[in-house]
Write a protein that holds these residues in place. Structure first.
Motif, short mmCIF file in Angstrom:
data_model
loop_
_atom_site.label_atom_id
_atom_site.label_comp_id
_atom_site.label_asym_id
_atom_site.label_seq_id
_atom_site.Cartn_x
_atom_site.Cartn_y
_atom_site.Cartn_z
N UNK A 63 21.26 -12.11 -7.06
CA UNK A 63 21.28 -11.83 -8.44
C UNK A 63 20.49 -10.85 -9.14
N UNK A 64 18.92 -11.10 -8.84
CA UNK A 64 17.90 -10.44 -9.09
C UNK A 64 16.76 -10.80 -8.34
N UNK A 65 15.57 -10.29 -8.54
CA UNK A 65 14.44 -10.30 -7.44
C UNK A 65 13.25 -9.76 -8.26
N UNK A 66 12.12 -10.25 -7.95
CA UNK A 66 10.72 -10.01 -8.33
C UNK A 66 9.88 -9.34 -7.36
N UNK A 67 9.19 -8.12 -7.65
CA UNK A 67 8.10 -7.67 -6.97
C UNK A 67 6.90 -7.55 -7.29
N UNK A 68 6.26 -6.66 -6.94
CA UNK A 68 5.03 -6.20 -7.74
C UNK A 68 4.67 -4.78 -8.02
N UNK A 69 3.81 -4.26 -8.99
CA UNK A 69 3.97 -3.10 -9.24
C UNK A 69 2.16 -2.70 -9.62
N UNK B 113 -9.38 -2.79 -3.45
CA UNK B 113 -8.52 -3.34 -2.43
C UNK B 113 -9.41 -4.23 -1.49
N UNK B 114 -10.78 -3.70 -1.43
CA UNK B 114 -11.41 -4.45 -0.32
C UNK B 114 -11.78 -5.67 -0.70
N UNK B 115 -11.51 -6.27 -1.98
CA UNK B 115 -11.72 -7.50 -2.58
C UNK B 115 -10.75 -8.57 -1.77
N UNK B 116 -9.39 -8.07 -1.57
CA UNK B 116 -8.60 -8.96 -1.00
C UNK B 116 -8.56 -8.65 0.98
N UNK B 117 -8.83 -7.27 1.12
CA UNK B 117 -8.50 -6.95 2.51
C UNK B 117 -9.83 -6.43 3.28
N UNK C 73 -2.86 -6.23 -4.84
CA UNK C 73 -3.50 -4.86 -4.47
C UNK C 73 -4.57 -4.50 -5.38
N UNK C 74 -4.40 -4.46 -6.66
CA UNK C 74 -5.27 -4.51 -7.80
C UNK C 74 -5.42 -5.34 -8.59
N UNK C 75 -6.03 -6.16 -9.07
CA UNK C 75 -6.39 -7.11 -10.05
C UNK C 75 -6.32 -6.55 -11.38
N UNK C 76 -6.79 -5.24 -11.39
CA UNK C 76 -7.13 -4.62 -12.77
C UNK C 76 -5.61 -4.21 -13.23
N UNK C 77 -4.90 -3.82 -12.28
CA UNK C 77 -3.37 -2.95 -12.62
C UNK C 77 -1.99 -3.83 -12.36
N UNK C 78 -2.30 -4.75 -11.51
CA UNK C 78 -0.98 -5.36 -10.82
C UNK C 78 -0.20 -6.04 -12.14
N UNK D 153 0.83 -1.17 -0.03
CA UNK D 153 0.00 0.17 -0.19
C UNK D 153 0.77 1.41 -0.06
N UNK D 154 2.15 1.16 -0.10
CA UNK D 154 2.90 2.48 -0.22
C UNK D 154 4.11 2.59 -1.32
#
Length: 458
Positions: free
Chosen positions: A173-179, A322-326, A211-216, A134-135
C-alpha cells in the motif's frame, strides 16, 4: 516472477481506498496482508526486495492487528501493508544497506516503523537500494537490478529504488525510504507515484543508518498525496531521544491545506537543464500550463543559489560525513563495495576540517538565501528529474548521469526545504514526468495541498 514488464498503460496504484472498501464489504484483513505477501514472493527474483517477512509472521502480525481492532481499538491502517528501505532497522531482520557482508541485526525497529505497526499496518519486506544510499539511479546494487515498474528498460531511480517500485507495482500500500539528496523523490518520479519528503527533523530518524546525519530524513511513497499525508501524520512528531528531531514537530501542519497565495516561483528558463531531453522539457511546460489553468501566477527566480547548494551535497567537504558510518566498512570490505558507491564515499578522506567548516558556513548562507527568495511564494516549482535514462545509458556513464538525476533535488535538504513530488504529463517513452512542489521548512501541509490540487481531476 511478478510481471511488471513494459506496461505503459498500467493503471496507477489506487491507494488505500481499495483495501478500505474491501474491509467495509467484510474482507478479512489477514487475507489482505497475505495477498500482499504473495505478491512480494512472486516478485522475489525482480530485485525489489532484499528480504521478505516470512509468510507465517505476516499472518501472525495481521491476525494480531485484526484482534486488536475487534476488541475496539482504533487502527487507522488496518488492512494496509508496507515495505521499508534496507537502511531502516526492523527488529529481527538484518539491515544490509544492500551490502550483505556488513549486515547489522537490530534489536529494535526504527521509531517510524513501530508507529506504523501500532496503527495496524503490516510489514511485508525490506527494499533494495543503491548501496549505502549513495546513488539516485538504482543501479548501484547487486544483481538482479531493480527495474522501473512501468518500463523495465529504464532505471527505477534511487537510492530508494525498491521502495518506490513496490508501491508502483501494487505490491504494498505504501513504503518508506530515506532521502539525502533526492532519494525520496527521484524514484517516485521515475515510477509515476507520489514522493513526500518532509521537513528534516519532522519525522524521527531514530533507527536509521545514515548517509548524512545532517541532511537525512524519511520520505513516504504512496499512490496519492492524501495517502502519503496520512502516513506522515502517523510517523511525524517530536522525539526527545533523537537529537535532530524538531522541537516544533508536533505543531507543523501536515494535512494538505490551501495555498496561502496563488504565486509560485519557478527557475529562470535560461538556467534550466534537461540534458537534451526535449520530451522532458515539453512535459515541464505542459505541467506549468496546468498550473496556470488553475489560476496560479508563475514568477521566474534565480536558480543559481539552489544549484550551488545542490553541489555542496556531493561535491564538497560534506561527503566526509559519510566516513562516520562507512570509513571502516570501505577499508575492511573493499571488495564487497560497488565501485560507484566506493567512488561516492572515498573522496571524503581528501577534505580537511577547515574545508568542512567552510562548507557548513556556506550551507547556512544558502539556506538564508532560499528563505529570502521564497518567502513571498506559496512554493517553488521545478521538475523532479530533468530526464530519465535507460539502464543501459546509466551504466555507460554512471557518475555523470547519476549527478544529472539530482539537478532539481540535491539542493532541498541543505536549504531546509520540504517537497512533494507528483506525477505529471507524459515524457520520454511515455513515462510520466514529475513536478516538485518545494516549500520552506514547516510548510509540509502547503506543498501537499498544492500537489493534491495539481493532481485533482478537472
Amino acid at each position: 516472477m511478478l510481471d511488471i514488464v513494459a506496461a505503459k498503460a498500467r493503471p496507477a496504484p489506487d491507494g488505500f481506498a481499495t483495501a478500505r472498501a474491501a474491509l467495509a464489504d467484510g474482507a478479512d484483513p489477514v487475507a489482505l496482508a497475505l495477498a500482499a505477501a504473495d505478491r512480494a514472493q512472486a516478485a522475489a527474483g525482480d530485485g525489489i526486495f532484499t528480504a521478505l517477512v516470512p509468510r507465517d509472521v505476516v499472518e501472525r502480525n495481521a491476525a494480531a492487528a485484526a484482534a486488536r481492532a475487534a476488541a475496539g481499538e482504533h487502527l487507522p491502517l488496518l488492512g494496509l501493508t508496507f515495505a521499508v528501505k534496507d537502511n531502516l532497522h526492523v527488529a529481527g531482520m538484518a539491515t544490509t544497506l544492500n551490502c550483505p557482508v556488513v549486515a547489522l541485526m537490530p534489536k529494535e525497529s526504527a521509531l517510524a516503523i513501530t508507529r506504523l505497526e501500532a496503527a495496524g499496518a503490516v510489514l511485508i519486506g525490506k527494499n533494495t537500494m543503491d548501496q549505502f544510499a549513495t546513488g539516485l539511479n538504482g543501479t548501484r546494487s547487486p544483481d538482479p537490478l531493480c527495474r522501473n515498474a512501468i518500463d523495465p528498460a529504464f532505471i527505477p531511480g534511487g537510492s530508494s529504488s525498491g521502495s518506490a517500485v513496490a508501491v508502483a507495482a501494487g505490491i504494498v500500500s505504501f513504503s518508506l525510504g530515506s532521502d539525502t539528496g533526492g532519494s525520496g523523490r527521484v524514484p517516485a518520479a521515475c515510477n509515476g507515484i507520489v514522493g513526500m519528503k518532509p521537513t528534516v527533523g519532522l519525522v524521527s530518524t531514530r533507527g536509521a543508518v545514515y548517509n548524512s546525519r545532517l541532511l537525512d530524513c524519511i520520505p513516504i511513497f504512496a499512490a496519492n498525496v492524501e495517502d502519503a499525508s496520512e502516513i506522515l501524520a502517523l510517523i511525524a512528531g517530536y522525539d526527545p531521544l533523537d537529537p535532530w528531531s524538531r522541537r516544533d514537530a508536533d505543531d507543523i501542519q501536515i494535512a494538505p491545506v490551501p495555498a496561502p497565495s496563488m504565486r509560485l516561483a519557478i527557475p529562470r528558463r535560461d538556467q534550466m537543464r534537461f540534458f537534451g531531453d526535449v520530451e522532458a522539457e515539453a512535459a515541464f511546460a505542459a505541467n506549468l500550463n496546468r498550473l496556470r489553468s488553475l489560476g496560479f501566477t508563475l514568477d521566474e527566480i534565480d536558480f543559481a543559489p539552489f544549484e550551488e547548494a545542490g553541489r555542496l551535497v556531493f561535491q564538497s567537504a560534506l561527503v566526509a560525513e559519510r566516513l562516520v558510518e562507512y570509513d571502516e566498512v570501505i577499508t575492511a570490505h573493499r571488495d564487497a563495495i560497488h565501485p560507484a558507491a566506493l567512488a561516492a564515499i572515498e573522496p571524503g578522506r581528501g577534505y580537511s576540517a577547515k574545508e568542512a567548516f567552510e562548507t557548513l558556513y556556506r550551507m547556512r548562507e544558502l539556506k538564508r538565501a532560499a528563505e529570502l527568495a521564497l518567502v513571498d511564494y506559496a512554493a517553488f516549482v521545478t521538475p523532479t528529474v530533468p530526464t530519465i535514462y535507460t539502464i543501459e545509458e546509466m551504466l555507460a556513464d554512471p557518475m555523470m548521469r547519476n549527478a544529472a538525476m539530482g539537478a532539481y533535488t540535491y539542493f532541498v535538504n541543505p536549504m531546509d526545504l520540504c517537497v512533494v513530488a507528483a506525477p505529471g504529463a507524459p515524457a520520454r517513452a511515455g513515462l510520466p514526468s514529475s513536478l516538485s512542489f518545494i516549500g520552506l521548512a514547516g510548510r509540509d501541509g502547503v506543498v501537499a495541498g498544492l500537489a493534491a490540487r495539481f493532481l485533482q481531476p478537472d
